[in-house]
Design a protein around this motif. Structure first.
Motif, mmCIF file in Angstrom:
data_model
loop_
_atom_site.group_PDB
_atom_site.id
_atom_site.type_symbol
_atom_site.label_atom_id
_atom_site.label_comp_id
_atom_site.label_asym_id
_atom_site.label_seq_id
_atom_site.Cartn_x
_atom_site.Cartn_y
_atom_site.Cartn_z
ATOM 1 N N ALA A 23 0.833 -1.203 0.000
ATOM 2 C CA ALA A 23 0.000 0.000 0.000
ATOM 3 C C ALA A 23 0.870 1.257 0.000
ATOM 4 O O ALA A 23 0.563 2.233 -0.702
ATOM 5 N N GLU A 24 1.950 1.238 0.763
ATOM 6 C CA GLU A 24 2.851 2.392 0.802
ATOM 7 C C GLU A 24 3.528 2.605 -0.553
ATOM 8 O O GLU A 24 3.673 3.730 -1.008
ATOM 9 N N ARG A 25 3.938 1.510 -1.192
ATOM 10 C CA ARG A 25 4.560 1.623 -2.516
ATOM 11 C C ARG A 25 3.571 2.201 -3.527
ATOM 12 O O ARG A 25 3.916 3.037 -4.350
ATOM 13 N N ARG A 26 2.327 1.732 -3.461
ATOM 14 C CA ARG A 26 1.297 2.222 -4.370
ATOM 15 C C ARG A 26 1.057 3.710 -4.144
ATOM 16 O O ARG A 26 0.952 4.483 -5.104
ATOM 17 N N LYS A 27 0.972 4.119 -2.875
ATOM 18 C CA LYS A 27 0.770 5.533 -2.575
ATOM 19 C C LYS A 27 1.914 6.386 -3.105
ATOM 20 O O LYS A 27 1.694 7.453 -3.673
ATOM 21 N N ALA A 28 3.135 5.908 -2.950
ATOM 22 C CA ALA A 28 4.302 6.651 -3.435
ATOM 23 C C ALA A 28 4.290 6.736 -4.963
ATOM 24 O O ALA A 28 4.573 7.789 -5.541
ATOM 25 N N ARG A 29 3.935 5.629 -5.622
ATOM 26 C CA ARG A 29 3.883 5.621 -7.091
ATOM 27 C C ARG A 29 2.806 6.573 -7.596
ATOM 28 O O ARG A 29 3.033 7.356 -8.527
ATOM 29 N N LEU A 30 1.643 6.543 -6.979
ATOM 30 C CA LEU A 30 0.565 7.440 -7.389
ATOM 31 C C LEU A 30 0.914 8.897 -7.136
ATOM 32 O O LEU A 30 0.595 9.773 -7.939
ATOM 33 N N ALA A 31 1.596 9.167 -6.024
ATOM 34 C CA ALA A 31 2.019 10.534 -5.724
ATOM 35 C C ALA A 31 3.008 11.030 -6.774
ATOM 36 O O ALA A 31 2.930 12.182 -7.218
ATOM 37 N N GLU A 32 3.916 10.172 -7.198
ATOM 38 C CA GLU A 32 4.889 10.545 -8.227
ATOM 39 C C GLU A 32 4.187 10.822 -9.561
ATOM 40 O O GLU A 32 4.511 11.790 -10.249
ATOM 41 N N GLN A 33 3.217 9.991 -9.917
ATOM 42 C CA GLN A 33 2.468 10.206 -11.152
ATOM 43 C C GLN A 33 1.689 11.507 -11.091
ATOM 44 O O GLN A 33 1.606 12.239 -12.081
ATOM 45 N N LEU A 34 1.123 11.813 -9.936
ATOM 46 C CA LEU A 34 0.382 13.054 -9.765
ATOM 47 C C LEU A 34 1.295 14.264 -9.914
ATOM 48 O O LEU A 34 0.946 15.239 -10.582
ATOM 49 N N ARG A 35 2.486 14.192 -9.323
ATOM 50 C CA ARG A 35 3.455 15.297 -9.458
ATOM 51 C C ARG A 35 3.872 15.489 -10.915
ATOM 52 O O ARG A 35 3.951 16.616 -11.404
ATOM 53 N N ALA A 36 4.116 14.385 -11.623
ATOM 54 C CA ALA A 36 4.516 14.479 -13.028
ATOM 55 C C ALA A 36 3.396 15.090 -13.869
ATOM 56 O O ALA A 36 3.648 15.941 -14.732
ATOM 57 N N ASN A 37 2.169 14.697 -13.605
ATOM 58 C CA ASN A 37 1.029 15.246 -14.326
ATOM 59 C C ASN A 37 0.880 16.735 -14.040
ATOM 60 O O ASN A 37 0.641 17.528 -14.948
ATOM 61 N N LEU A 38 1.051 17.130 -12.793
ATOM 62 C CA LEU A 38 0.964 18.540 -12.432
ATOM 63 C C LEU A 38 2.045 19.355 -13.137
ATOM 64 O O LEU A 38 1.765 20.437 -13.672
ATOM 65 N N GLN A 39 3.254 18.845 -13.177
ATOM 66 C CA GLN A 39 4.343 19.551 -13.859
ATOM 67 C C GLN A 39 4.053 19.698 -15.348
ATOM 68 O O GLN A 39 4.313 20.740 -15.942
ATOM 69 N N ARG A 40 3.508 18.649 -15.955
ATOM 70 C CA ARG A 40 3.164 18.688 -17.374
ATOM 71 C C ARG A 40 2.088 19.749 -17.636
ATOM 72 O O ARG A 40 2.188 20.549 -18.569
ATOM 73 N N ARG A 41 1.083 19.808 -16.794
ATOM 74 C CA ARG A 41 0.013 20.794 -16.956
ATOM 75 C C ARG A 41 0.518 22.214 -16.710
ATOM 76 O O ARG A 41 0.097 23.148 -17.391
#
Length: 68
Positions: A23-41
Motif C-alpha cells: 500500500a505504501e509503494r502504491r501511494k508513493a507511485r501514485l504521488a509521483e504520477q500526480l506530481r509528473a502530471n501537475l508539472q506537465r500541466r
C-alpha cells in the motif's frame, strides 16, 4: 486452532505487514504520477501564456478558417 481471518477481536480489519508495504509503494507511485502530471500541466499553461505554438496536430487552433 489457527485463526486465519483478517479481523481482530473487535471485528476491525488487520493489515498484514506485506499489505502495508504494498500500500505504501502504491501511494508513493501514485504521488509521483500526480506530481509528473501537475508539472506537465503547468508547462502547458506556461506555454499558452507565452504564446508558444501548441505541438499537437490534427485540430485547428482557431486562428485559421476551417476547410470544408
Amino acid at each position: 486452532m489457527v485463526d486465519d481471518t483478517n479481523e481482530d477481536a473487535k471485528g476491525e480489519a488487520r493489515v498484514r505487514p506485506a499489505e502495508n508495504v504494498a500500500a505504501e509503494r502504491r501511494k508513493a507511485r501514485l504521488a509521483e504520477q500526480l506530481r509528473a502530471n501537475l508539472q506537465r500541466r503547468k508547462q502547458q499553461a506556461r506555454a499558452r501564456r507565452a504564446g508558444d505554438a501548441d505541438d499537437r496536430q490534427g485540430l485547428n487552433d482557431g486562428t485559421e478558417p476551417q476547410e470544408r
